[in-house]
Design an enzyme around this catalytic site. Structure first.
Site, PDB file in Angstrom:
ATOM      1  CB  CYS A  30      -0.909  -0.060   1.231  1.00 19.81           C
ATOM      2  SG  CYS A  30      -1.731   1.483   1.661  1.00 19.81           S
ATOM      3  CB  CYS A  33       0.414   1.598   4.080  1.00 20.39           C
ATOM      4  SG  CYS A  33      -1.325   1.157   4.017  1.00 20.39           S
TER       5      CYS A  33
END
Length: 101
Positions: A30, A33
């Site tokens: 991600c 992230c």
């Protein structure tokens, strides 16, 4: 210090912990992230009054489902076993500092 959360230690490290716990739900693939991670690490170095945890949603699927995590990154704040904040999306350091007051 950041504690890695797994299906096995979630209850003890987060729900049964005294005080404030910030949990960063993330996945290695991600992009947002990966931007959230350094912010969490910086706060973890500065704040000793908060327990910082990271939970990889690919590794701890059961906990992610249990907490209704449908997109990442998601920040969840737990105080004395009670979830007091949960929001998906990249969160700035200033926003997190405000939430942790």
């Amino acid at each position: 210090m950041i504690t890695k959360i797994t299906n096995e230690n979630y209850e003890q490290e987060v729900l049964k912990a005294e005080g404030t716990v910030l949990v960063d739900f993330y996945a290695d693939w991600c992009g947002p992230c990966q931007m959230q991670g350094p912010i969490i690490e910086e706060l973890a170095e500065e704040r000793t009054d908060v327990k910082f945890c990271k939970l990889n949603t690919d590794e701890a699927v059961a906990i992610a489902i249990q907490n209704g995590i449908s997109s990442i990154p998601t920040i969840m704040i737990v105080k004395d076993g009670q979830i007091v904040y949960k929001e998906a999306g990249l969160t700035s350091k200033a926003e997190l500092e405000g939430l942790l007051k």
